[in-house]
Structures are given as structure tokens and as C-alpha cells.
Design a protein around this motif. Structure first.
Motif, PDB file in Angstrom:
ATOM      1  N   GLN A 264      39.283  55.901  37.491  1.00 45.93           N
ATOM      2  CA  GLN A 264      39.122  55.415  36.042  1.00 45.93           C
ATOM      3  C   GLN A 264      38.362  56.826  35.513  1.00 45.93           C
ATOM      4  OE1 GLN A 264      37.386  51.821  34.328  1.00 45.93           O
ATOM      5  NE2 GLN A 264      35.535  52.829  34.264  1.00 45.93           N
TER       6      GLN A 264
ATOM      7  N   GLU B  26      46.453  54.510  44.341  1.00 52.38           N
ATOM      8  CA  GLU B  26      45.105  54.534  43.954  1.00 52.38           C
ATOM      9  C   GLU B  26      45.012  54.894  42.605  1.00 52.38           C
ATOM     10  OE1 GLU B  26      41.568  57.818  44.646  1.00 52.38           O
ATOM     11  OE2 GLU B  26      43.364  57.989  45.828  1.00 52.38           O
TER      12      GLU B  26
ATOM     13  N   LYS C   5      48.959  48.240  39.606  1.00 50.03           N
ATOM     14  CA  LYS C   5      49.073  48.299  40.853  1.00 50.03           C
ATOM     15  C   LYS C   5      50.108  47.745  41.621  1.00 50.03           C
ATOM     16  CE  LYS C   5      44.920  49.700  43.773  1.00 50.03           C
ATOM     17  NZ  LYS C   5      43.737  49.062  44.042  1.00 50.03           N
ATOM     18  N   ALA C   6      50.226  46.429  41.012  1.00 52.83           N
ATOM     19  CA  ALA C   6      51.496  45.627  41.471  1.00 52.83           C
ATOM     20  C   ALA C   6      52.876  46.257  41.193  1.00 52.83           C
ATOM     21  CB  ALA C   6      51.195  44.140  41.015  1.00 52.83           C
TER      22      ALA C   6
ATOM     23  N   THR D 174      39.915  45.153  31.993  1.00 50.13           N
ATOM     24  CA  THR D 174      40.212  46.374  32.967  1.00 50.13           C
ATOM     25  C   THR D 174      40.297  45.893  34.361  1.00 50.13           C
ATOM     26  OG1 THR D 174      38.291  47.314  31.343  1.00 50.13           O
ATOM     27  CG2 THR D 174      38.887  48.527  33.269  1.00 50.13           C
ATOM     28  N   ALA D 175      39.963  45.199  34.958  1.00 48.38           N
ATOM     29  CA  ALA D 175      40.116  44.910  36.379  1.00 48.38           C
ATOM     30  C   ALA D 175      41.317  44.361  36.501  1.00 48.38           C
ATOM     31  CB  ALA D 175      38.780  44.201  37.169  1.00 48.38           C
ATOM     32  N   LEU D 176      41.802  43.557  35.694  1.00 50.97           N
ATOM     33  CA  LEU D 176      43.226  42.891  35.858  1.00 50.97           C
ATOM     34  C   LEU D 176      44.193  43.621  35.336  1.00 50.97           C
ATOM     35  CD1 LEU D 176      44.962  40.426  35.841  1.00 50.97           C
ATOM     36  CD2 LEU D 176      44.587  40.021  33.365  1.00 50.97           C
TER      37      LEU D 176
ATOM     38  N   HIS E  91      44.192  46.925  35.914  1.00 52.86           N
ATOM     39  CA  HIS E  91      44.445  47.794  37.149  1.00 52.86           C
ATOM     40  C   HIS E  91      45.030  47.211  38.341  1.00 52.86           C
ATOM     41  CE1 HIS E  91      40.156  50.750  36.616  1.00 52.86           C
ATOM     42  NE2 HIS E  91      41.286  50.609  35.605  1.00 52.86           N
ATOM     43  N   GLU E  92      44.932  45.696  38.485  1.00 48.16           N
ATOM     44  CA  GLU E  92      45.649  45.145  39.386  1.00 48.16           C
ATOM     45  C   GLU E  92      47.093  44.831  38.968  1.00 48.16           C
ATOM     46  OE1 GLU E  92      44.597  44.015  42.279  1.00 48.16           O
ATOM     47  OE2 GLU E  92      42.850  45.008  41.682  1.00 48.16           O
ATOM     48  N   ILE E  93      47.470  44.591  37.732  1.00 51.28           N
ATOM     49  CA  ILE E  93      48.902  44.592  37.338  1.00 51.28           C
ATOM     50  C   ILE E  93      49.778  45.896  37.451  1.00 51.28           C
ATOM     51  CG2 ILE E  93      48.573  42.449  36.358  1.00 51.28           C
ATOM     52  CD1 ILE E  93      48.860  43.643  33.660  1.00 51.28           C
TER      53      ILE E  93
END
Lengths: 260, 177
Positions: free
Chosen positions: B92, B89, B77-78, B69-71, B73-75
Motif C-alpha cells: 500500500q 505481493e 491478487k486473484a 480497500t481489502a477486497l 487487494h484480494e480481487i
């Protein structure tokens, strides 16, 4: 007067109870990693642990928000002592063997299934949404436990003995599942929480269905609640569990937080 | 019920800019199942772009404990930042909860081509069964229906392990929840 009973924020206490059940049972499942009866079950154990800890994360995040004291979900999980935990004694009991572990999972996932089902109707939107999400996972857990109960009991004599032993050991914790605290009752009357005692009839019906199919029986006990989780009372096993689960955060407090 | 194509959020972008971001997200692959995008998977629920170009995304987890899940969100965003939207932003959201019904038709075919059998049937609703019958899954390699479940848990929370009795290939099944 009880120094541990804190009814100043019943919603916080209630949500912490939901989260602690998932967290502690999830930790128990994680103890099977690398020790599962076979590779598939080792993987199953990690999946079950992951689901439960995921539920704990959502619930404790919400509890922290309800508390509004600046604590995070991690603070609640890793920096509270035994008397501040609100999990059921059933969840904190040791795994023992696969038979005991499965008996406990059937008992508790059946309970969680009913509790989350009812919580989906909560007037608290956040709780209702978490319950709807968690229910999908718990439905799968309950089926896994029901099938394993039958598989063990209908397989070999040894399997039957072990799963029956699980029910023999754990049945004394049944009454606490339905103990309803004053705070919980008030919240239930407001449509927010689920009164634990309202789940008992359905719980017994499901347990009866599975246990009859498996050919195992509930032991005769005159079980009653001797010490309550609502007062922060726990068996000695919770302390030992926390020693391991909280070691890192307590040993290296400065490193805790986002860096993990 | 499977979300009909015309009710999927990506089919109703709230603006031209939002449509552009949906297109970017359609190229962001799930890190654990790098055959399908986060849009095909059905975990992106909303894209809002303000007048100043600030982007707000609504994303839902597959499983509560999904370690990706966290990963993800990061990709996500990127990818949005790379497309020139620097203020991103992610919120969840949990409702409606994700089920395999959210995987698009196109996503299902991509899964099959990748070697993962897509979910069969619809997620259980109402009074769920206590005892399950493993679904009839066809082999993504040879198409045979003669397959059997090896384990209802697999390498990630969302998959079960199967094997094909015709071509003897082991394969993963994206299980229904």
C-alpha cells in the motif's frame, strides 16, 4: 512525578495522539448512525466516521511500527485504557445534539486542517504522506462543518440557539488544542512534528471568519488547561466511550485479531 | 493537474511481463463502482515483475477509510494469480495521494455511461475554500446542466447525491477531492 506521562518515546506518543484524535472523533460520529436528523445527514455521519477511522488506522499502524513492541493498530485502539489515550478532551465530549456536534466539528476539523497542512512538510516521510492523504478528507469535513454552522445559525432561532450552545459548551476546550508538550516541542524543532501552539493564530482567524458569517460568538471564558491529555488525563466521557468501543475485543479476546 | 495520458503508470510498463499484468488489471473492476477498472480509477501505481516471475504491486487507497480497500487487494491478487503469476505481493502506497484527477479520461466516460456523473474540474489545491459552491454537474442520463446537489455525501465515500431538474432523475456524482 506523574505515573502516566511517558516521554521515553516522544514520536510514538505524538503519533498516537494524532491517531487517537481521529479514532475518538470518528467513534463519536458513528454514534449518529440511524439517529441522524435526516437520511442525508445520517449518511454524511457514516462517511465522516469512516474517513476519521481510516485516518486513525493509518496513524495507529504507524505508531505501532514506531513503538516496535509487537502491538498492532487494533491492539492500540481496542486494548488500551483511558490513561494511555492521548486524544483531546474536545474529541471525547458527547455529541449532545446536532448543534453541539457541528460546533465541535468546525473547531476540530479546522484544527486538523491546519495540523495536517503543516505536517505535510514533516521530515518524517511516513507522517508527511499520511497528512497529505488525510488533508484531502479533512478539507471536505471542514467545509461541511462551516456550511452547517452558517445554515443552523442563519436558519431558525432554534438552530441558532443550538449551535451557539455548542460553542458555549465547548469553548473551554480551546486552550488544550494549543498546549505543546515537551516531547512535541523537541520533535517540532527537529522538523518532525508540528508544535500545537504554532497553529493558534490561524485557527482563531478561521473560526472568526465562520462565526462572524454565521452570527454566533465565542463565549467569554478564561479557559486554561487544568489537566493534560499528555499526562493521560481525560474527562469521564472517554471511559464510557471506550466501554462501548472496546467491548467486543475485551469480551472475546481470543477471537480478536485477523478474524474480525 | 490531470495526469497526462503519457505519464500514467500503465503507459510505461517496466517490462513485457509487467505490460501483461497491466492488461490483466485493466479488466479488474472496482467492486463498488463496477463500471471502471482499478487501472482507470488510478489506484494501481506500480507493477514490478522479478526474473522469477514474482509480482509486486503498488496500490493506493481512494479514501483512508474506504471499506473496499481489502477486497480490492484480494480481487487484484486473484486476477494476477489467475494469469499465471502465483507469487503476488501488494504494497500500500500513500504518495502521491489519490485524487479524482487520477481517473483516466476513458474511466470518466465509462462512469458517465454507467449513470454516475464523473468529477468536474480539478481537485482543489492550495488554500482550499472554507465555503464551497457545488460544482455544475451535467446529468448522466439526459445531459442537462440543470441539476442540483441533494447531499454532498452518498452511498460510498467517493460520491455525492444529485438530481436532475430537467428529467427528474436522481443520480450520483463522483465528487472531486
Amino acid at each position: 512525578m506523574n505515573i502516566y506521562r511517558d516521554e521515553s518515546n516522544p514520536l510514538f506518543q505524538y503519533v498516537v495522539g494524532l491517531g487517537d484524535d481521529a479514532l475518538i472523533l470518528g467513534h463519536r460520529w458513528s454514534e449518529w448512525l440511524s439517529k441522524g436528523p435526516n437520511l442525508e445527514l445520517d449518511i454524511a455521519a457514516s462517511n465522516l466516521a469512516l474517513d476519521l477511522i481510516g485516518q486513525a488506522n493509518l496513524l495507529l499502524e504507524y505508531a505501532a511500527e514506531v513503538e516496535g513492541a509487537g502491538r498492532s493498530a487494533d491492539d492500540l485502539a481496542y486494548l488500551r485504557d483511558t490513561q494511555d489515550f492521548r486524544c483531546h478532551w474536545l474529541c471525547e465530549q458527547p455529541n449532545e445534539d446536532w448543534g453541539v456536534t457541528i460546533a465541535r466539528m468546525l473547531m476540530f476539523s479546522t484544527y486538523q486542517y491546519l495540523r495536517y497542512s503543516a505536517l505535510m512538510q514533516s521530515t518524517d516521510r511516513q507522517l508527511a504522506e499520511i497528512a497529505a492523504k488525510a488533508l484531502k478528507e479533512v478539507t471536505y469535513h471542514r467545509r461541511f462543518a462551516a456550511e452547517w454552522t452558517v445554515r443552523l445559525a442563519q436558519g431558525t432561532d432554534e438552530g441558532h440557539r443550538r449551535v451557539q450552545n455548542g460553542f458555549n459548551i465547548l469553548w473551554r476546550f480551546v486552550p488544550e488544542l494549543f498546549e505543546t508538550s515537551g516531547g512535541e516541542r523537541t520533535l517540532a524543532n527537529d522538523g518532525i512534528a508540528v508544535a500545537s501552539d504554532s497553529l493558534e493564530a490561524d485557527w482563531r482567524e478561521t473560526m472568526d471568519e465562520v462565526m462572524t458569517k454565521a452570527g454566533v460568538s465565542a463565549p467569554e471564558t478564561s479557559g486554561r488547561v487544568m489537566a493534560s491529555r499528555h499526562n493521560g488525563h481525560h474527562s469521564e466521557h472517554l471511559g464510557h466511550l471506550l466501554c462501548e468501543m472496546q467491548f467486543l475485543q475485551r469480551a472475546y479476546p481470543k477471537a480478536s485479531g485477523a478474524t474480525w | 493537474m490531470m495526469a497526462a495520458t503519457n505519464t500514467r503508470p500503465e503507459s510505461q510498463p517496466s517490462s513485457d511481463k509487467a505490460a501483461e499484468i497491466w492488461a490483466v488489471l485493466a479488466g479488474v473492476l472496482d467492486p463498488e463502482v463496477p463500471a471502471i477498472s482499478v487501472v482507470d480509477l488510478g489506484i494501481v501505481r506500480g507493477v514490478m515483475v522479478s526474473e522469477t516471475g514474482a509480482v509486486k504491486l503498488q496500490v493506493t487507497p481512494t479514501y483512508t477509510g474506504c471499506p473496499a480497500t481489502a477486497l480490492i487487494h484480494e480481487i487484484i491478487k486473484a486476477a494476477v494469480i489467475s494469469a499465471g503469476y502465483f507469487e503476488v505481493e501488494i504494497e500500500q502506497v500513500l504518495s502521491p495521494p489519490w485524487t479524482t484527477d487520477w481517473i483516466s479520461q476513458e474511466g470518466r466516460e465509462k462512469l458517465r455511461a454507467y449513470g454516475i456523473a464523473p468529477p468536474v474540474g480539478e481537485a482543489a489545491v492550495g488554500k482550499a475554500l472554507l465555503f464551497g459552491v457545488p460544482p455544475q454537474v451535467s446529468c448522466p442520463k439526459c445531459g442537462s446542466n440543470k441539476t442540483e446537489q441533494v447531499s454532498e455525501f452518498g452511498s460510498t465515500a467517493c460520491k455525492a447525491m444529485y438530481k436532475c431538474l430537467s428529467c427528474a432523475e436522481p443520480f450520483e456524482y463522483f465528487k472531486c477531492i
